[in-house]
Motif scaffolding. Structure first.
Motif, PDB file in Angstrom:
ATOM      1  N   THR A 104      17.939 -58.633  10.584  1.00 47.46           N
ATOM      2  CA  THR A 104      16.640 -58.728   9.908  1.00 47.46           C
ATOM      3  C   THR A 104      15.514 -58.830  10.933  1.00 47.46           C
ATOM      4  O   THR A 104      14.462 -58.198  10.786  1.00 47.46           O
ATOM      5  N   GLY A 105      15.734 -59.627  11.986  1.00 50.97           N
ATOM      6  CA  GLY A 105      14.723 -59.772  13.024  1.00 50.97           C
ATOM      7  C   GLY A 105      14.429 -58.458  13.733  1.00 50.97           C
ATOM      8  O   GLY A 105      13.267 -58.118  14.000  1.00 50.97           O
ATOM      9  N   LEU A 106      15.472 -57.699  14.049  1.00 49.68           N
ATOM     10  CA  LEU A 106      15.291 -56.401  14.692  1.00 49.68           C
ATOM     11  C   LEU A 106      14.498 -55.457  13.797  1.00 49.68           C
ATOM     12  O   LEU A 106      13.529 -54.825  14.234  1.00 49.68           O
ATOM     13  N   LYS A 107      14.914 -55.373  12.538  1.00 52.61           N
ATOM     14  CA  LYS A 107      14.279 -54.432  11.613  1.00 52.61           C
ATOM     15  C   LYS A 107      12.821 -54.815  11.346  1.00 52.61           C
ATOM     16  O   LYS A 107      11.918 -53.970  11.416  1.00 52.61           O
ATOM     17  N   GLU A 108      12.577 -56.100  11.069  1.00 52.61           N
ATOM     18  CA  GLU A 108      11.229 -56.530  10.698  1.00 52.61           C
ATOM     19  C   GLU A 108      10.277 -56.548  11.889  1.00 52.61           C
ATOM     20  O   GLU A 108       9.104 -56.192  11.758  1.00 52.61           O
ATOM     21  N   SER A 109      10.756 -56.955  13.057  1.00 48.72           N
ATOM     22  CA  SER A 109       9.866 -57.004  14.232  1.00 48.72           C
ATOM     23  C   SER A 109       9.426 -55.599  14.640  1.00 48.72           C
ATOM     24  O   SER A 109       8.281 -55.402  15.075  1.00 48.72           O
ATOM     25  N   LEU A 110      10.315 -54.618  14.499  1.00 51.59           N
ATOM     26  CA  LEU A 110       9.935 -53.232  14.788  1.00 51.59           C
ATOM     27  C   LEU A 110       9.018 -52.682  13.696  1.00 51.59           C
ATOM     28  O   LEU A 110       8.056 -51.961  13.981  1.00 51.59           O
ATOM     29  N   ARG A 111       9.305 -53.045  12.458  1.00 53.59           N
ATOM     30  CA  ARG A 111       8.454 -52.570  11.356  1.00 53.59           C
ATOM     31  C   ARG A 111       7.031 -53.098  11.507  1.00 53.59           C
ATOM     32  O   ARG A 111       6.071 -52.404  11.186  1.00 53.59           O
ATOM     33  N   GLU A 112       6.900 -54.317  12.002  1.00 52.48           N
ATOM     34  CA  GLU A 112       5.563 -54.879  12.239  1.00 52.48           C
ATOM     35  C   GLU A 112       4.779 -54.052  13.254  1.00 52.48           C
ATOM     36  O   GLU A 112       3.551 -54.083  13.267  1.00 52.48           O
ATOM     37  N   LYS A 113       5.507 -53.316  14.100  1.00 52.69           N
ATOM     38  CA  LYS A 113       4.857 -52.442  15.085  1.00 52.69           C
ATOM     39  C   LYS A 113       4.851 -50.986  14.621  1.00 52.69           C
ATOM     40  O   LYS A 113       4.653 -50.071  15.413  1.00 52.69           O
ATOM     41  N   LYS A 114       5.109 -50.838  13.300  1.00 46.14           N
ATOM     42  CA  LYS A 114       5.060 -49.518  12.651  1.00 46.14           C
ATOM     43  C   LYS A 114       6.130 -48.559  13.168  1.00 46.14           C
ATOM     44  O   LYS A 114       5.908 -47.348  13.287  1.00 46.14           O
ATOM     45  N   VAL A 115       7.282 -49.111  13.507  1.00 46.75           N
ATOM     46  CA  VAL A 115       8.440 -48.309  13.897  1.00 46.75           C
ATOM     47  C   VAL A 115       9.590 -48.660  12.968  1.00 46.75           C
ATOM     48  O   VAL A 115       9.957 -49.838  12.845  1.00 46.75           O
ATOM     49  N   ASP A 116      10.137 -47.652  12.287  1.00 46.36           N
ATOM     50  CA  ASP A 116      11.222 -47.901  11.354  1.00 46.36           C
ATOM     51  C   ASP A 116      12.552 -47.962  12.092  1.00 46.36           C
ATOM     52  O   ASP A 116      12.714 -47.376  13.167  1.00 46.36           O
ATOM     53  N   CYS A 117      13.507 -48.664  11.498  1.00 43.10           N
ATOM     54  CA  CYS A 117      14.821 -48.862  12.124  1.00 43.10           C
ATOM     55  C   CYS A 117      15.888 -48.793  11.051  1.00 43.10           C
ATOM     56  O   CYS A 117      15.726 -49.360   9.964  1.00 43.10           O
ATOM     57  N   SER A 118      16.975 -48.108  11.338  1.00 39.92           N
ATOM     58  CA  SER A 118      18.124 -48.063  10.431  1.00 39.92           C
ATOM     59  C   SER A 118      19.370 -48.501  11.190  1.00 39.92           C
ATOM     60  O   SER A 118      19.395 -48.460  12.427  1.00 39.92           O
ATOM     61  N   PHE A 119      20.396 -48.908  10.460  1.00 35.87           N
ATOM     62  CA  PHE A 119      21.607 -49.423  11.098  1.00 35.87           C
ATOM     63  C   PHE A 119      22.848 -48.685  10.627  1.00 35.87           C
ATOM     64  O   PHE A 119      22.958 -48.303   9.463  1.00 35.87           O
ATOM     65  N   SER A 120      23.786 -48.526  11.556  1.00 36.61           N
ATOM     66  CA  SER A 120      25.165 -48.239  11.173  1.00 36.61           C
ATOM     67  C   SER A 120      25.943 -49.531  11.394  1.00 36.61           C
ATOM     68  O   SER A 120      25.582 -50.339  12.254  1.00 36.61           O
ATOM     69  N   ILE A 121      26.967 -49.724  10.603  1.00 36.82           N
ATOM     70  CA  ILE A 121      27.721 -50.982  10.624  1.00 36.82           C
ATOM     71  C   ILE A 121      29.102 -50.730  11.191  1.00 36.82           C
ATOM     72  O   ILE A 121      29.865 -49.923  10.660  1.00 36.82           O
ATOM     73  N   LYS A 122      29.425 -51.409  12.291  1.00 36.03           N
ATOM     74  CA  LYS A 122      30.743 -51.255  12.913  1.00 36.03           C
ATOM     75  C   LYS A 122      31.208 -52.611  13.424  1.00 36.03           C
ATOM     76  O   LYS A 122      30.526 -53.256  14.209  1.00 36.03           O
ATOM     77  N   ASN A 123      32.359 -53.061  12.978  1.00 36.45           N
ATOM     78  CA  ASN A 123      32.956 -54.267  13.544  1.00 36.45           C
ATOM     79  C   ASN A 123      33.760 -53.873  14.779  1.00 36.45           C
ATOM     80  O   ASN A 123      34.543 -52.928  14.747  1.00 36.45           O
ATOM     81  N   GLY A 124      33.573 -54.593  15.862  1.00 31.32           N
ATOM     82  CA  GLY A 124      34.260 -54.280  17.110  1.00 31.32           C
ATOM     83  C   GLY A 124      33.299 -53.671  18.112  1.00 31.32           C
ATOM     84  O   GLY A 124      32.752 -52.583  17.898  1.00 31.32           O
ATOM     85  N   ALA A 125      33.087 -54.392  19.214  1.00 26.83           N
ATOM     86  CA  ALA A 125      32.125 -53.934  20.223  1.00 26.83           C
ATOM     87  C   ALA A 125      32.476 -52.555  20.778  1.00 26.83           C
ATOM     88  O   ALA A 125      31.583 -51.741  21.032  1.00 26.83           O
ATOM     89  N   THR A 126      33.758 -52.284  20.966  1.00 25.07           N
ATOM     90  CA  THR A 126      34.136 -50.994  21.549  1.00 25.07           C
ATOM     91  C   THR A 126      33.734 -49.830  20.649  1.00 25.07           C
ATOM     92  O   THR A 126      33.342 -48.770  21.145  1.00 25.07           O
ATOM     93  N   LEU A 127      33.803 -50.023  19.335  1.00 26.39           N
ATOM     94  CA  LEU A 127      33.407 -48.963  18.406  1.00 26.39           C
ATOM     95  C   LEU A 127      31.902 -48.734  18.469  1.00 26.39           C
ATOM     96  O   LEU A 127      31.442 -47.580  18.447  1.00 26.39           O
ATOM     97  N   ARG A 128      31.136 -49.804  18.573  1.00 24.54           N
ATOM     98  CA  ARG A 128      29.682 -49.658  18.647  1.00 24.54           C
ATOM     99  C   ARG A 128      29.270 -49.027  19.979  1.00 24.54           C
ATOM    100  O   ARG A 128      28.392 -48.156  20.025  1.00 24.54           O
ATOM    101  N   VAL A 129      29.902 -49.456  21.050  1.00 26.22           N
ATOM    102  CA  VAL A 129      29.576 -48.896  22.368  1.00 26.22           C
ATOM    103  C   VAL A 129      29.908 -47.410  22.419  1.00 26.22           C
ATOM    104  O   VAL A 129      29.160 -46.617  23.005  1.00 26.22           O
ATOM    105  N   ASN A 130      31.007 -47.002  21.800  1.00 22.68           N
ATOM    106  CA  ASN A 130      31.350 -45.575  21.766  1.00 22.68           C
ATOM    107  C   ASN A 130      30.267 -44.770  21.051  1.00 22.68           C
ATOM    108  O   ASN A 130      29.957 -43.642  21.449  1.00 22.68           O
ATOM    109  N   GLU A 131      29.688 -45.347  19.991  1.00 25.63           N
ATOM    110  CA  GLU A 131      28.576 -44.667  19.311  1.00 25.63           C
ATOM    111  C   GLU A 131      27.395 -44.482  20.258  1.00 25.63           C
ATOM    112  O   GLU A 131      26.752 -43.429  20.280  1.00 25.63           O
ATOM    113  N   LEU A 132      27.107 -45.515  21.052  1.00 27.18           N
ATOM    114  CA  LEU A 132      25.990 -45.442  21.997  1.00 27.18           C
ATOM    115  C   LEU A 132      26.264 -44.404  23.081  1.00 27.18           C
ATOM    116  O   LEU A 132      25.390 -43.607  23.438  1.00 27.18           O
TER     117      LEU A 132
END
Length: 306
Positions: A104-132
């Motif tokens: 919520t903090g990531l999404k709202e703090s960016l929105r306050e600066k007029k930048v939208d943010c969306s999320f993908s949901i992945k449990n497991g750091a290795t899966l998220r890092v592979n996306e990056l």
């Protein structure tokens, strides 16, 4: 951008991307360099640059033969001009107040600066890092100890923001059955090998125990069914109500700063190969504001993002 013809509009987007990479106080690409890069005339470059100035995206200072320097830039405006859509983050399943608060903090703090943010949901750091690494997202949310580990392994990844202790994990506990053997050394311990944190915590706390590969979200059921005897669990994560009579937990006295790495803190990691995103998030990520919003979520004074 609506008042510009399509050719100038497209060029303005491309130049906005180039300028987003530039640091304030540094020399920006020259008109001939931009004209050569985008195969257009000098006059077309001048029109695009004028448009960026009129939209208050940049302020520059010509210095004769020394070139033109970037005095100011509005990174959010440049990103909006690029028309690249929302920033994409990959985060863990927001099933704890800590995770809900950070998301919520990531999404709202960016929105306050007029930048939208969306999320993908992945449990497991290795899966998220592979996306990056595969450019399927723009940033990932990890624990600080996982972030340090992946940045040591991948030179193109970098931590751009670190949160305070217990911003990622409130605490960890050992989840087990009420009728589990009193001989802890005989326990079969569940371990999720997609989670760098679960691996680290489990190996530290149960170095000599038999390990059984599991998916983290299945842990309560596997313990209740006797497939494993225990596992490391997030203290604020809910356990299915139908298992409450079967399961119990033990608190953990864990050294969260072993080797100088705060294992309970959160961190934001980006891919430096994506230069404009690296610059954008480095400038716009307000750690204090994100934590302020997280605390409001944890205190139930703000509804988490949905």
């Amino acid at each position: 951008m609506k008042t510009l013809n399509s050719k100038i509009s497209d060029l303005t987007k491309k130049i906005a991307k180039e300028l987003l990479k530039c640091k304030i106080g540094t020399k920006i690409p020259t008109t001939p360099e931009l004209a050569h890069k985008f195969s257009v005339g000098f006059g077309t470059i001048d029109k695009a640059m004028t448009a960026l100035k009129e939209m208050d995206a940049i302020k520059v200072q010509p210095k004769g033969q020394m070139g033109t320097y970037l005095l100011e830039k509005n990174s959010a405006a440049l990103w909006s001009i690029m028309d690249s859509g929302p920033i994409r983050g990959s985060i863990p399943i927001p099933n704890t107040l800590e995770f809900q608060g950070l998301a919520t903090g990531l999404k709202e703090s960016l929105r306050e600066k007029k930048v939208d943010c969306s999320f993908s949901i992945k449990n497991g750091a290795t899966l998220r890092v592979n996306e990056l690494l595969n450019h399927q997202c723009d940033f990932v949310l990890l624990s600080y100890q996982a972030a340090v580990s992946v940045c040591e392994k991948h030179n193109n990844l970098k931590i751009i923001g670190t949160f305070h202790d217990k911003s990622y994990y409130g605490d960890i506990i050992i989840l087990t059955r009420k009728n589990a053997s009193k001989e802890v050394k005989d326990w079969r311990i569940g371990i999720d090998e997609t989670s760098l944190d679960n691996i680290a915590f489990t190996n530290d706390l149960f170095e000599k125990n038999q390990k059984v590969k599991v998916m983290y979200m299945h842990i309560p059921y596997l313990i209740a069914d006797g497939v494993i005897d225990a596992a490391v669990w997030h203290s604020s994560q809910l356990v299915p109500t139908k298992l409450i009579e079967t399961l119990t937990f033990c608190p953990v006295d864990y050294d969260v700063t072993e080797k100088g790495i705060d294992s309970m803190a959160g961190a934001i990691v980006v891919n430096r190969d994506h230069e404009e995103m690296f610059s954008l998030l480095t400038e716009l990520c307000d750690i204090d504001r994100i934590l302020e919003i997280q605390n409001e979520v944890i205190a139930r004074k703000r509804i988490p993002y949905s």
